[in-house]
Design a protein around this motif. Structure first.
Motif, PDB file in Angstrom:
ATOM      1  N   PRO A 123       0.804  -1.218   0.000  1.00 24.01           N
ATOM      2  CA  PRO A 123       0.000   0.000   0.000  1.00 24.01           C
ATOM      3  C   PRO A 123       0.844   1.279   0.000  1.00 24.01           C
ATOM      4  N   SER A 124       1.966   1.249   0.699  1.00 23.53           N
ATOM      5  CA  SER A 124       2.812   2.448   0.752  1.00 23.53           C
ATOM      6  C   SER A 124       3.434   2.786  -0.590  1.00 23.53           C
ATOM      7  N   ASP A 125       3.471   1.823  -1.536  1.00 21.20           N
ATOM      8  CA  ASP A 125       3.960   2.112  -2.892  1.00 21.20           C
ATOM      9  C   ASP A 125       2.974   2.966  -3.675  1.00 21.20           C
ATOM     10  N   ILE A 126       1.721   2.971  -3.235  1.00 20.06           N
ATOM     11  CA  ILE A 126       0.634   3.574  -4.012  1.00 20.06           C
ATOM     12  C   ILE A 126      -0.018   4.735  -3.279  1.00 20.06           C
ATOM     13  N   ALA A 127       0.095   4.769  -1.955  1.00 15.11           N
ATOM     14  CA  ALA A 127      -0.739   5.627  -1.110  1.00 15.11           C
ATOM     15  C   ALA A 127      -0.728   7.098  -1.523  1.00 15.11           C
ATOM     16  N   ASP A 128       0.442   7.647  -1.851  1.00 14.59           N
ATOM     17  CA  ASP A 128       0.498   9.074  -2.152  1.00 14.59           C
ATOM     18  C   ASP A 128      -0.269   9.427  -3.425  1.00 14.59           C
ATOM     19  N   ALA A 129      -0.440   8.463  -4.327  1.00 21.05           N
ATOM     20  CA  ALA A 129      -1.167   8.719  -5.577  1.00 21.05           C
ATOM     21  C   ALA A 129      -2.670   8.825  -5.348  1.00 21.05           C
ATOM     22  N   THR A 130      -3.158   8.398  -4.184  1.00 19.51           N
ATOM     23  CA  THR A 130      -4.592   8.361  -3.941  1.00 19.51           C
ATOM     24  C   THR A 130      -5.161   9.688  -3.471  1.00 19.51           C
ATOM     25  N   GLY A 131      -4.308  10.594  -2.982  1.00 19.07           N
ATOM     26  CA  GLY A 131      -4.787  11.863  -2.459  1.00 19.07           C
ATOM     27  C   GLY A 131      -5.413  11.769  -1.081  1.00 19.07           C
ATOM     28  N   ARG A 132      -5.604  10.585  -0.575  1.00 27.37           N
ATOM     29  CA  ARG A 132      -6.151  10.393   0.773  1.00 27.37           C
ATOM     30  C   ARG A 132      -5.507   9.158   1.414  1.00 27.37           C
ATOM     31  N   PRO A 133      -4.202   9.220   1.661  1.00 27.44           N
ATOM     32  CA  PRO A 133      -3.480   8.034   2.149  1.00 27.44           C
ATOM     33  C   PRO A 133      -4.033   7.474   3.449  1.00 27.44           C
ATOM     34  N   GLU A 134      -4.630   8.337   4.283  1.00 29.09           N
ATOM     35  CA  GLU A 134      -5.166   7.848   5.558  1.00 29.09           C
ATOM     36  C   GLU A 134      -6.382   6.948   5.350  1.00 29.09           C
ATOM     37  N   ARG A 135      -7.007   7.017   4.182  1.00 30.79           N
ATOM     38  CA  ARG A 135      -8.184   6.197   3.883  1.00 30.79           C
ATOM     39  C   ARG A 135      -7.884   5.183   2.780  1.00 30.79           C
TER      40      ARG A 135
END
Length: 283
Positions: A123-135
């Motif tokens: 998940p940490s490979d992708i999280a920043d691309a989601t705009g809402r890493p906490e969710r």
């Protein structure tokens, strides 16, 4: 968590869609064009037979009701407009997943929780691309999820505890045993155990140590397992092992990917769902 959108309607994406609908969720099945979505009725019929054969409580009426709760869409904004949860099941390529999530982030409602079904990526490979890493987190399913019913829930360092538990509860609501993974691990629990087996089988075959049937027979007879590794490859489908191995530093794994592409994918032998893969199932 009543409204689910699944991104990708391939082997596993279609299973997630039907399983959620079978357990009463309203599901939007998103894919990139209507031609792909046009194949879904045949996929539901294939899965109908599996549900009726494998689940004691399955009936024609229950499967019909599940299919009625599925709405296909090739418009991303439309597919996401009511989503409480989005599960992404696009090809196992990091750039494709990051690009998909960036597009999702631009149009998804604020309430929506994001989950990837990635088999191997963190998940940490992708999280920043989601705009809402906490969710954002991972919800990983075993193939044939109606009977191999594990849902591995794995966050990253920035995933909120509330989002994690919401997704774990959702997994339980659609008939899964929620496997709460305590820290990021490539392959979660299941694939950390399974991938070495499949890789060893591919290595034995490519190097000419034993043929496919002998490798599978050995594993079944010696361990009591119901299926050998190449039978498992057929359940997974050819696209996933191809994508996982084509860029490997290991020349044997790259050769395995090349063989899969040349002798199987290019010839329509895509696995169990297509009726033929390493084995023939059409009869």
């Amino acid at each position: 968590m009543q409204n689910l959108t699944v991104l990708g309607t391939g082997v596993l994406g279609s299973q997630i869609i039907l399983q959620a609908a079978y357990h009463g969720k309203d599901v939007v099945a998103y894919d990139i064009n209507d031609e792909i979505l046009g194949k879904l009725p045949a996929r539901w019929e294939f899965l109908r037979e599996r549900y009726l054969a494998d689940l004691p409580d399955a009936t024609e009426e229950k499967v019909d009701a599940a299919v009625a709760r599925i709405r296909p869409s090739s418009d991303l904004a439309d597919a996401l407009k009511d989503a409480d949860l989005v599960i992404e099941a696009v090809p196992e390529v990091l750039d494709i997943k990051r690009d998909t999530w960036a597009k999702v982030a631009a149009v998804a409602p604020e309430k929506t929780i994001f989950a990837t079904n990635s088999s191997t990526l963190l998940p940490s490979d992708i999280a920043d691309a989601t705009g809402r890493p906490e969710r954002f987190l991972a919800l990983h399913f075993a193939n044939e999820i109606w009977r191999n019913n594990t849902g591995e829930v794995m966050g990253h360092a920035g995933t909120s505890a509330d989002a994690f538990e919401d997704v774990a509860r959702f997994a339980e609501q659609i008939g899964m045993v929620a496997i709460r993974v305590k820290k990021e691990q490539p392959g979660y629990v299941l694939n950390s155990l399974l991938v070495p087996l499949l890789s060893a089988a591919a290595d034995l075959w490519v190097r000419g140590v034993a043929d496919i049937e002998t490798i599978d027979l050995t594993w079944r007879k010696a361990t009591g397992a119901p299926a050998g590794p190449f039978q498992i490859f057929d359940v997974v489908g050819m696209e996933t092992p191809y994508n996982l191995n084509v860029r490997s530093d290991d020349p044997v794994k790259r050769e395995f990917a090349e063989i899969i592409k040349r002798d199987y994918i290019d010839k329509g032998r895509l696995g169990l769902a297509a009726g033929k893969g390493f084995y023939d199932y059409e009869a």
